[in-house]
Structures are given as structure tokens and as C-alpha cells.
Scaffold this motif. Structure first.
Motif, short mmCIF file in Angstrom:
data_model
loop_
_atom_site.label_atom_id
_atom_site.label_comp_id
_atom_site.label_asym_id
_atom_site.label_seq_id
_atom_site.Cartn_x
_atom_site.Cartn_y
_atom_site.Cartn_z
N VAL A 212 80.49 45.28 50.57
CA VAL A 212 81.01 45.15 52.31
C VAL A 212 82.74 45.04 52.38
N ARG A 213 83.13 44.37 50.84
CA ARG A 213 84.74 43.98 51.39
C ARG A 213 84.72 45.72 50.91
N ASP A 214 84.30 46.17 50.03
CA ASP A 214 85.11 47.34 50.04
C ASP A 214 85.48 48.50 51.95
N VAL A 215 84.02 48.43 52.00
CA VAL A 215 83.80 49.32 53.26
C VAL A 215 84.62 48.59 54.40
N VAL A 216 85.27 47.68 54.25
CA VAL A 216 85.71 47.40 55.60
C VAL A 216 87.54 47.53 54.92
N ARG A 217 87.90 47.84 53.56
CA ARG A 217 89.33 47.98 53.94
C ARG A 217 89.70 49.30 53.68
N ALA A 218 87.98 50.18 53.98
CA ALA A 218 88.24 52.03 54.91
C ALA A 218 88.81 51.69 56.40
N ILE A 237 81.55 56.88 53.33
CA ILE A 237 82.19 55.59 52.50
C ILE A 237 80.65 55.53 51.66
N ALA A 238 80.87 55.78 50.33
CA ALA A 238 79.97 55.51 49.60
C ALA A 238 81.03 55.81 47.62
N SER A 239 79.47 55.28 46.56
CA SER A 239 79.60 54.99 45.46
C SER A 239 80.31 56.48 44.58
N GLY A 240 79.50 57.25 45.83
CA GLY A 240 78.73 58.24 44.54
C GLY A 240 77.97 58.23 43.22
N GLN A 241 77.16 56.81 43.36
CA GLN A 241 76.46 56.52 41.98
C GLN A 241 74.99 56.06 43.02
N PRO A 242 73.98 56.66 42.83
CA PRO A 242 73.05 55.99 43.55
C PRO A 242 72.27 54.83 42.51
N ARG A 243 71.34 54.06 42.65
CA ARG A 243 71.20 53.09 42.10
C ARG A 243 69.60 52.68 42.60
N PRO A 292 85.99 51.83 46.19
CA PRO A 292 85.07 51.16 46.59
C PRO A 292 86.10 50.28 44.59
N LEU A 293 86.03 49.67 45.21
CA LEU A 293 87.07 48.57 43.70
C LEU A 293 85.67 47.66 42.80
N VAL A 294 85.28 47.03 44.08
CA VAL A 294 84.32 45.25 43.64
C VAL A 294 82.99 46.19 42.87
N PRO A 295 83.30 45.85 41.77
CA PRO A 295 81.26 46.52 40.71
C PRO A 295 80.47 45.80 41.81
N PHE A 296 79.15 46.22 41.37
CA PHE A 296 78.46 45.67 42.08
C PHE A 296 77.16 45.07 41.73
N GLN A 298 79.06 41.68 40.82
CA GLN A 298 79.13 41.44 41.05
C GLN A 298 78.79 40.88 42.71
N THR A 299 78.77 42.40 43.18
CA THR A 299 78.04 41.69 44.48
C THR A 299 76.72 41.05 44.11
N ILE A 300 75.76 42.48 42.89
CA ILE A 300 74.99 41.39 43.35
C ILE A 300 74.43 39.49 43.68
N ALA A 301 75.35 39.27 42.23
CA ALA A 301 75.12 37.93 41.63
C ALA A 301 76.19 37.12 42.34
N GLU A 302 76.99 37.76 44.00
CA GLU A 302 77.54 36.83 44.67
C GLU A 302 76.35 36.60 45.97
N VAL A 303 75.57 37.25 45.95
CA VAL A 303 74.87 37.96 47.05
C VAL A 303 73.35 36.71 46.58
N PHE A 304 73.13 36.77 45.13
CA PHE A 304 71.99 35.63 44.49
C PHE A 304 72.44 34.05 44.50
N GLY A 305 74.22 33.90 44.53
CA GLY A 305 75.27 32.93 44.27
C GLY A 305 74.89 31.65 45.74
#
Length: 314
Positions: A212-218, A237-243, A292-296, A298-305
Motif C-alpha cells: 500500500v505504501r507504493d500505491v499511495v506514493r503514486a 498501478i501494478a507490479s506486472g508480476q502475478p503471484r 514499486p519499491l517495497v519487496p512483497f 517484506q510486505t507479507i512479513a509485516e502483515v503477519f507481524g
């Protein structure tokens, strides 16, 4: 120049992240936060044209970032008329008010990648902004309709930017959304509150996820940068890397360090589930200097935390 940015939906998950970014990195701007609905801070009813007019006249914004919406697809599906009223008529009220009372203001409309809908089924790879809007859900349809409306109003002089963000998450997001829902379930298991079983829907779809921090930067930069007034400002606003959804769950289970059984819950299966959805954000990269700058991971780890902290605090 002091920027005066009026933000609707400011008390929500994305709005809170946007306010935090503006406070930390944009000292020369003043944010005016408005919620939508009862009990919200600085509540404004988007369907009350007089109230909307009063807010725009009072703030005299240099930019308005419109986040307020019936944003959860499940909420839109259960109350479609309300979703159409808020997401389309409410957006029209805001845009008309800006054209009347702050005609030089930038109008930043936050749409959704769900507006593309069936286009994901017919396009090989990430979609561009030129893909047809073919929504398959109530939520997607309301966002597509408002997107087209704002696009038309841009030809009448509205200084509009339209964003079509793909899935985004971060600490504090509602469990209505998949990453947060998974993370809370895993955190409750780690905290000993639940047995080591997690209940899921379809894990096979692939989605384009962002922090979300990458998104709000835009959003913030588009409200502040001096962009031209052409009507074609519409950006994925996308990563272009589907998961694959399954891989996100596997990552969370791995971070837990616990053997967890995964069970499919039929009630969690969504109708009209698209197997693959990803976006091409090269236009935003080229014209807005965004990526996008934040590695995903990292995002998953922070949501879990975040959810571990919530569970341990109870």
C-alpha cells in the motif's frame, strides 16, 4: 506553494497510509481528511450535494484525492444499489463540485483493476490501460462506470487523473482481503488461539500484488506534481508480476514455523473468479516516474507481524 489536498475516505486503510505519507514526506502540503458514513472523522455524505459543495468551498483544494467508496467486492455484491449510489453518484457529486468551486484543482480518482474484468480472460499477459473495461462484478462495474464518467468530464475541463490500482495490502488491512485474512488465521494458530488448520477459498488464481505504501506514493505525487491538463491521464498501478494465491499462503505458513493443514471452504469460493490478473504499469513509470519499491516478501512479513501483535495483545 502550499498544496491543499482534500482526501475522501481518509479514515480507511489506504487513506490512513496516504495521510501518513503526506505528513512524513510532503511538509509543504496541508491535508484535509474526510470520511464517508456515520461515525467517521469529519464525516461527509457523498450523496448530499450541499454537504459536498460546502466541503469543497471551505477547503478550496489544489487537489482532491477520492478514495471513499464501497470498496470491498463482497459488500458491493450484498448491497448493489448502495454501491452504485456511493461509487458513481457520490463520485459525480464530488467532481461536479470541484468543477464549480475549485476548477483549477487536480481531481485524482481512485478506480480499480476490477474494472477490466473479462479483459483478463482475453489478454495474454499484463493488461495495459487500453484494454476494454468489461467488469464481471458489481464492484468492478461501479468503478468502471465512475472511471468512464471522470474520463468524459476531463474533456469538459475536469483536471482528472484516473488510477486503476491492482491488489494492494499492508499492516492494518481488513480481513475482507486475502493477504490479511490468511495472515490473521496463521497468527491465531501461532498464538495458540486456534487449531493448526486454515480455511481457504480458491488458491489457484494469480494476482498482481503491491504494498500500500507504493500505491499511495503514486496518489500523492500525482496530486502535487505539475502535470499537463490533457484528458488521457489514466494509469495502472501494478507490479506486472502475478503471484499465485497459494504461494502467498505457503510463505505465511513457512514464516509461522508450524505445520498447518489447509482446507478448502466452499463458502469462501467467489463467483466469477478470474484465473489470472496482472497489470502493465509502464505508462505510470514513464510519465509519473513511479515504480514499486517495497519487496512483497517484506510486505507479507509485516502483515503477519501486525496480526501476531494483535493476537498477543488480546
Amino acid at each position: 506553494m502550499t498544496h491543499r489536498i482534500l482526501i475522501t475516505g481518509a479514515s480507511g486503510f489506504v487513506g490512513s497510509a496516504l495521510l501518513q505519507l503526506l505528513e512524513q514526506e510532503y511538509s509543504a502540503c496541508k491535508a484535509f481528511a474526510f470520511g464517508h458514513g456515520e461515525g467517521q472523522r469529519n464525516a461527509i455524505d457523498l450523496l448530499d450535494r450541499e454537504a459536498v459543495d460546502a466541503a469543497v468551498r471551505e477547503v478550496q483544494p489544489t487537489a482532491l484525492i477520492h478514495l471513499a467508496a464501497v470498496a470491498a467486492p463482497s459488500d458491493a455484491r450484498s448491497a448493489p444499489r448502495h454501491a452504485w449510489d456511493v461509487n458513481v453518484t457520490g463520485t459525480m457529486n464530488l467532481a461536479e463540485s470541484v468543477m464549480r468551486h475549485a476548477p483549477k484543482a487536480r481531481f485524482v480518482y481512485i478506480g480499480s483493476s476490477e474494472a477490466y474484468g473479462a479483459s483478463f480472460l482475453s489478454v495474454a499477459g499484463p493488461v495495459t490501460e487500453g484494454a476494454p473495461l468489461r467488469p464481471m462484478t458489481v464492484y468492478g462495474a461501479t468503478k468502471a462506470a465512475a472511471d468512464l464518467m471522470i474520463g468524459q468530464m476531463a474533456y469538459d475541463g475536469l483536471r482528472a487523473i484516473r488510477f486503476r490500482p491492482f491488489n494492494h495490502t499492508g499492516p492494518g488491512q481488513s480481513v475482507t482481503y486475502v493477504v490479511s485474512a490468511f495472515a490473521r488465521q496463521v497468527a491465531e494458530i501461532v498464538s495458540g488461539k486456534n487449531e493448526p488448520v486454515i480455511h481457504v477459498g480458491n488458491l489457484e488464481p494469480e494476482r498482481d500484488f503491491l504494498d500500500v505504501r507504493d500505491v499511495v506514493r503514486a496518489y500523492a505525487s500525482s496530486a502535487i506534481e505539475d502535470l499537463d491538463a490533457e484528458p488521457d491521464h489514466v494509469y495502472n498501478i501494478a507490479s506486472g508480476q502475478p503471484r499465485k494465491i497459494r504461494n502467498i499462503l505457503d510463505t505465511l505458513i513457512e514464516q509461522s514455523g508450524i505445520d498447518i493443514e489447509v482446507r478448502v471452504d466452499p463458502e469462501k469460493l467467489r463467483p466469477n473468479d478470474i484465473p489470472f490478473a496482472s497489470g502493465d504499469a509502464s505508462k505510470a513509470r514513464d510519465r509519473l516516474n513511479w515504480k514499486p519499491l517495497v519487496p512483497f516478501e517484506q510486505t507479507i512479513a509485516e502483515v503477519f507481524g501486525y496480526w501476531l501483535g494483535v493476537c498477543n495483545a488480546r
